[in-house]
Design a protein around this motif. Structure first.
Motif, PDB file in Angstrom:
ATOM      1  N   VAL A   1      91.024  20.396  54.261  1.00  8.32           N
ATOM      2  CA  VAL A   1      92.044  21.248  54.876  1.00  8.32           C
ATOM      3  C   VAL A   1      92.875  20.371  55.804  1.00  8.32           C
ATOM      4  O   VAL A   1      92.347  19.703  56.698  1.00  8.32           O
ATOM      5  N   THR A   2      94.195  20.367  55.584  1.00  4.87           N
ATOM      6  CA  THR A   2      95.082  19.532  56.404  1.00  4.87           C
ATOM      7  C   THR A   2      96.459  20.176  56.444  1.00  4.87           C
ATOM      8  O   THR A   2      96.677  21.253  55.870  1.00  4.87           O
ATOM      9  N   LEU A   3      97.399  19.507  57.113  1.00  7.59           N
ATOM     10  CA  LEU A   3      98.765  20.012  57.204  1.00  7.59           C
ATOM     11  C   LEU A   3      99.587  19.526  56.013  1.00  7.59           C
ATOM     12  O   LEU A   3      99.362  18.433  55.489  1.00  7.59           O
ATOM     13  N   SER A   4     100.552  20.344  55.623  1.00 10.61           N
ATOM     14  CA  SER A   4     101.370  20.009  54.449  1.00 10.61           C
ATOM     15  C   SER A   4     102.335  18.866  54.729  1.00 10.61           C
ATOM     16  O   SER A   4     102.984  18.362  53.813  1.00 10.61           O
ATOM     17  N   SER A   5     102.421  18.438  55.976  1.00  9.09           N
ATOM     18  CA  SER A   5     103.372  17.392  56.364  1.00  9.09           C
ATOM     19  C   SER A   5     102.839  15.988  56.141  1.00  9.09           C
ATOM     20  O   SER A   5     103.454  15.020  56.605  1.00  9.09           O
ATOM     21  N   ILE A   6     101.730  15.835  55.421  1.00 10.01           N
ATOM     22  CA  ILE A   6     101.154  14.493  55.260  1.00 10.01           C
ATOM     23  C   ILE A   6     102.042  13.576  54.406  1.00 10.01           C
ATOM     24  O   ILE A   6     101.806  12.382  54.332  1.00 10.01           O
ATOM     25  N   GLY A   7     103.054  14.140  53.764  1.00  5.31           N
ATOM     26  CA  GLY A   7     104.091  13.303  53.173  1.00  5.31           C
ATOM     27  C   GLY A   7     103.947  13.046  51.687  1.00  5.31           C
ATOM     28  O   GLY A   7     104.900  13.224  50.939  1.00  5.31           O
ATOM     29  N   ASP A   8     102.813  12.635  51.230  1.00  2.00           N
ATOM     30  CA  ASP A   8     102.625  12.247  49.826  1.00  2.00           C
ATOM     31  C   ASP A   8     102.470  13.501  48.964  1.00  2.00           C
ATOM     32  O   ASP A   8     101.459  14.192  49.018  1.00  2.00           O
ATOM     33  N   GLU A   9     103.499  13.801  48.138  1.00  2.00           N
ATOM     34  CA  GLU A   9     103.477  15.009  47.317  1.00  2.00           C
ATOM     35  C   GLU A   9     102.378  14.967  46.261  1.00  2.00           C
ATOM     36  O   GLU A   9     101.860  16.011  45.852  1.00  2.00           O
ATOM     37  N   SER A  10     101.991  13.792  45.834  1.00  2.00           N
ATOM     38  CA  SER A  10     100.943  13.686  44.808  1.00  2.00           C
ATOM     39  C   SER A  10      99.609  14.223  45.329  1.00  2.00           C
ATOM     40  O   SER A  10      98.799  14.754  44.564  1.00  2.00           O
ATOM     41  N   LEU A  11      99.386  14.097  46.631  1.00  2.00           N
ATOM     42  CA  LEU A  11      98.132  14.595  47.213  1.00  2.00           C
ATOM     43  C   LEU A  11      98.062  16.116  47.150  1.00  2.00           C
ATOM     44  O   LEU A  11      96.986  16.698  47.043  1.00  2.00           O
ATOM     45  N   GLN A  12      99.200  16.764  47.219  1.00  2.00           N
ATOM     46  CA  GLN A  12      99.227  18.216  47.279  1.00  2.00           C
ATOM     47  C   GLN A  12      98.924  18.880  45.929  1.00  2.00           C
ATOM     48  O   GLN A  12      98.893  20.107  45.841  1.00  2.00           O
ATOM     49  N   ARG A  13      98.723  18.063  44.900  1.00  2.00           N
ATOM     50  CA  ARG A  13      98.285  18.602  43.615  1.00  2.00           C
ATOM     51  C   ARG A  13      96.760  18.647  43.524  1.00  2.00           C
ATOM     52  O   ARG A  13      96.213  19.015  42.491  1.00  2.00           O
ATOM     53  N   ASP A  14      96.100  18.273  44.597  1.00  2.00           N
ATOM     54  CA  ASP A  14      94.627  18.288  44.654  1.00  2.00           C
ATOM     55  C   ASP A  14      94.125  19.733  44.611  1.00  2.00           C
ATOM     56  O   ASP A  14      94.467  20.548  45.473  1.00  2.00           O
ATOM     57  N   ASP A  15      93.304  20.060  43.602  1.00  2.00           N
ATOM     58  CA  ASP A  15      92.809  21.435  43.431  1.00  2.00           C
ATOM     59  C   ASP A  15      91.788  21.836  44.488  1.00  2.00           C
ATOM     60  O   ASP A  15      91.520  23.029  44.668  1.00  2.00           O
ATOM     61  N   HIS A  16      91.180  20.845  45.148  1.00  2.00           N
ATOM     62  CA  HIS A  16      90.150  21.138  46.140  1.00  2.00           C
ATOM     63  C   HIS A  16      90.659  20.961  47.564  1.00  2.00           C
ATOM     64  O   HIS A  16      89.888  20.693  48.482  1.00  2.00           O
ATOM     65  N   ALA A  17      91.947  21.126  47.746  1.00  2.00           N
ATOM     66  CA  ALA A  17      92.527  20.939  49.080  1.00  2.00           C
ATOM     67  C   ALA A  17      93.379  22.147  49.460  1.00  2.00           C
ATOM     68  O   ALA A  17      93.913  22.854  48.602  1.00  2.00           O
ATOM     69  N   ILE A  18      93.482  22.363  50.759  1.00  2.00           N
ATOM     70  CA  ILE A  18      94.338  23.425  51.302  1.00  2.00           C
ATOM     71  C   ILE A  18      95.316  22.768  52.266  1.00  2.00           C
ATOM     72  O   ILE A  18      94.903  22.029  53.175  1.00  2.00           O
ATOM     73  N   PHE A  19      96.603  23.027  52.066  1.00  2.00           N
ATOM     74  CA  PHE A  19      97.638  22.441  52.907  1.00  2.00           C
ATOM     75  C   PHE A  19      98.304  23.565  53.710  1.00  2.00           C
ATOM     76  O   PHE A  19      98.863  24.498  53.131  1.00  2.00           O
ATOM     77  N   LEU A  20      98.218  23.466  55.002  1.00  2.00           N
ATOM     78  CA  LEU A  20      98.775  24.480  55.888  1.00  2.00           C
ATOM     79  C   LEU A  20     100.141  24.042  56.377  1.00  2.00           C
ATOM     80  O   LEU A  20     100.300  22.920  56.880  1.00  2.00           O
ATOM     81  N   ASP A  21     101.100  24.934  56.226  1.00  2.00           N
ATOM     82  CA  ASP A  21     102.461  24.653  56.685  1.00  2.00           C
ATOM     83  C   ASP A  21     102.587  25.136  58.123  1.00  2.00           C
ATOM     84  O   ASP A  21     102.643  26.339  58.383  1.00  2.00           O
ATOM     85  N   ASP A  22     102.625  24.176  59.080  1.00  2.00           N
ATOM     86  CA  ASP A  22     102.643  24.565  60.492  1.00  2.00           C
ATOM     87  C   ASP A  22     103.897  25.338  60.859  1.00  2.00           C
ATOM     88  O   ASP A  22     103.863  26.243  61.700  1.00  2.00           O
TER      89      ASP A  22
END
Length: 479
Positions: free
Chosen positions: A103-124
């Motif tokens: 679980v992390t923030l969606s601002s981490i920059g690398d769009e490829s990471l956000q395709r991770d099925d086991h991750a949650i990205f929170l938009d602050d």
């Protein structure tokens, strides 16, 4: 036991850590990694371990994960100010743990990471905007921003082993809250009396926010986990100025016996005013065989209240004291303030108890956790439960009795029910020749003076006059 890892820095990480320390759930083990050592608090519960290093170091991060590999890794929270560093940590964690939820923030920059099925990205930005929108007048709101925004509505997942699993909604005492319905297989089922809650259901509850926080703990707590969710450790206090050697050894041996039966992590034996060298040696000999027993001698003339106030920040799961310490009103008030279960030892030893006794009263409706905690302890100790309902006017507490019977059927635990209009439970207890573990709610009246307890009609206050059977006092709500 689940393992949760926090990788934190910055203002948001600091606030998040502060909130978790205040409201953490004791069944989990928290591993906290920080860049700034100033984020590590001076005092923290035994469920937390802290590590201070740069989390972008794969070597150090791998060492920490390997150290705790024997436990089930549940989640990794990455909350860092620098988006590039957060992305680097994300990649390292995913390399170490293929299946963990990150679980992390969606601002981490690398769009490829956000395709991770086991991750949650929170938009602050969306979270902050949502908080403002929830306060606009005449605008429909989602449950997260519902009403006062103080948690008066909540969704709670029901795990396997929960005290709520396999129970009819109508059989659950609902005081200051209601089960509105349940989510199952992507469907919402409106609550009915006969609807049975299944493991992996999500329960929608609404009511008083303080009550709901307690209900969350109860739903999430598995039977057989006590002293969780109160805490993980047992603390027993003895005082060589207030107790003789036999009373001290009685308390310690009963504490060791209970520690061997229930799911406590450590047993802390606190010896106040140590002066008798023979007793000190006897205590050391008794404790040296078990590495989970922590023996502490307090030579600083610390009072019981001062020591208890210092220890209460450690999220104690169970406190054990003898009748000699419990007798003082100031001690009872201090114990009441901890909002922690208390075992008061007695003349009858705990290891001879084959049965427990619960005196049913109307106030138990206020504490839904009472019955679940009682069953948890009784199951771990392998003792039967005797529910004693004394009502001179004949208006018995049938709803509470049904709750106990339903729990008994769910967990295969024998429940003996006595309904009487004539036999006062205090007299019943006095006449018992066989020892029983007496369960009772830790109500505020117990912290009052003993002087007029004899004239009270409340069994809880009258119980102060009894020192024959061991008593387990369970807090019935937030103080």
């Amino acid at each position: 036991m689940k393992k949760v890892v926090f990788v934190l820095d910055g203002v948001v990480g600091r606030v998040f850590l502060s909130s978790v320390l205040e409201k953490y759930f004791s069944n989990n083990l928290y591993i906290v990694i920080v860049k700034d050592s100033a984020m590590i608090p001076e005092k923290f519960p035994s469920s937390f371990s802290f590590h201070n290093f740069d989390p972008t170091s794969q070597y150090h991060l791998t060492q920490v994960f390997d150290e705790h590999r024997s436990l089930d890794l549940s989640d990794v929270f990455v909350i860092m100010e620098d988006a590039l560093q957060a992305g680097a940590v994300f990649k390292i964690v995913r390399k170490i743990c293929k299946e963990a939820r990150i679980v992390t923030l969606s601002s981490i920059g690398d769009e490829s990471l956000q395709r991770d099925d086991h991750a949650i990205f929170l938009d602050d930005a969306k979270i902050i905007a949502g908080q403002f929108i929830s306060r606009l007048p005449n605008v429909p709101i989602i449950p997260r921003g519902f009403g006062l925004g103080q948690g008066e509505i909540m969704e709670v997942g029901v795990p396997f082993g929960s005290v709520f699993a396999y129970r009819h909604i109508g059989s659950i005492q609902q005081k200051n809250y209601k089960i509105v319905g349940i989510y199952r297989n992507n469907e919402f089922l409106l609550s009915t009396f006969s609807l049975v809650i299944q493991p992996q259901d999500v329960v929608l509850v609404a009511g008083d926010p303080k009550t709901l926080r307690n209900i969350y703990k109860q739903i999430k707590s598995d039977i057989g986990q006590f002293p969780s969710p109160f805490g993980r450790d047992i603390y027993v206090y003895v005082d060589m100025l207030a107790q003789d050697s036999s009373a001290i050894m009685r308390d310690i041996t009963q504490a060791i016996y209970l520690h061997s039966l229930i799911r406590s992590t450590k047993l802390f034996i606190i010896v106040l005013n140590p002066a008798d060298f023979a007793t000190i040696y006897e205590i050391k000999e008794l404790c040296k065989q078990d590495s989970s027993i922590m023996l502490k001698f307090d030579y600083a003339n610390t009072s019981f209240i001062e020591r208890l106030d210092a220890d209460r920040t450690k999220k104690i799961g169970l406190i054990i004291v003898g009748a000699e310490l419990f007798a003082k009103r100031s001690h009872r008030k201090a114990l009441y303030r901890t909002a922690t279960p208390v075992l008061k030892t007695a003349a009858f030893p705990l290891d001879q108890c084959k049965q427990s006794l619960v005196i049913i009263n109307e106030e138990m409706n206020a504490g839904e956790n009472i019955s679940s905690v009682i069953f948890d302890i009784a199951i771990q100790m392998n003792i039967d439960i005797h529910a004693y309902d004394f009502e001179p006017d004949g208006r018995h507490q049938d709803a509470i009795i049904k709750d106990y019977e339903a729990l008994g059927r769910s967990f295969g635990k024998k429940v003996i029910v006595t309904k009487t209009t004539t036999k006062n439970p205090i007299f019943y207890l006095q006449e018992l020749k066989e020892p029983v573990l007496h369960f009772l709610p830790f109500e505020q009246c117990i912290a009052r003076s003993r002087a007029f307890a004899f004239f009270s009609t409340k069994a809880e206050r009258l119980s102060l006059l009894l020192n024959t059977h061991p008593q387990m006092l369970i807090p019935i709500g937030s103080h």
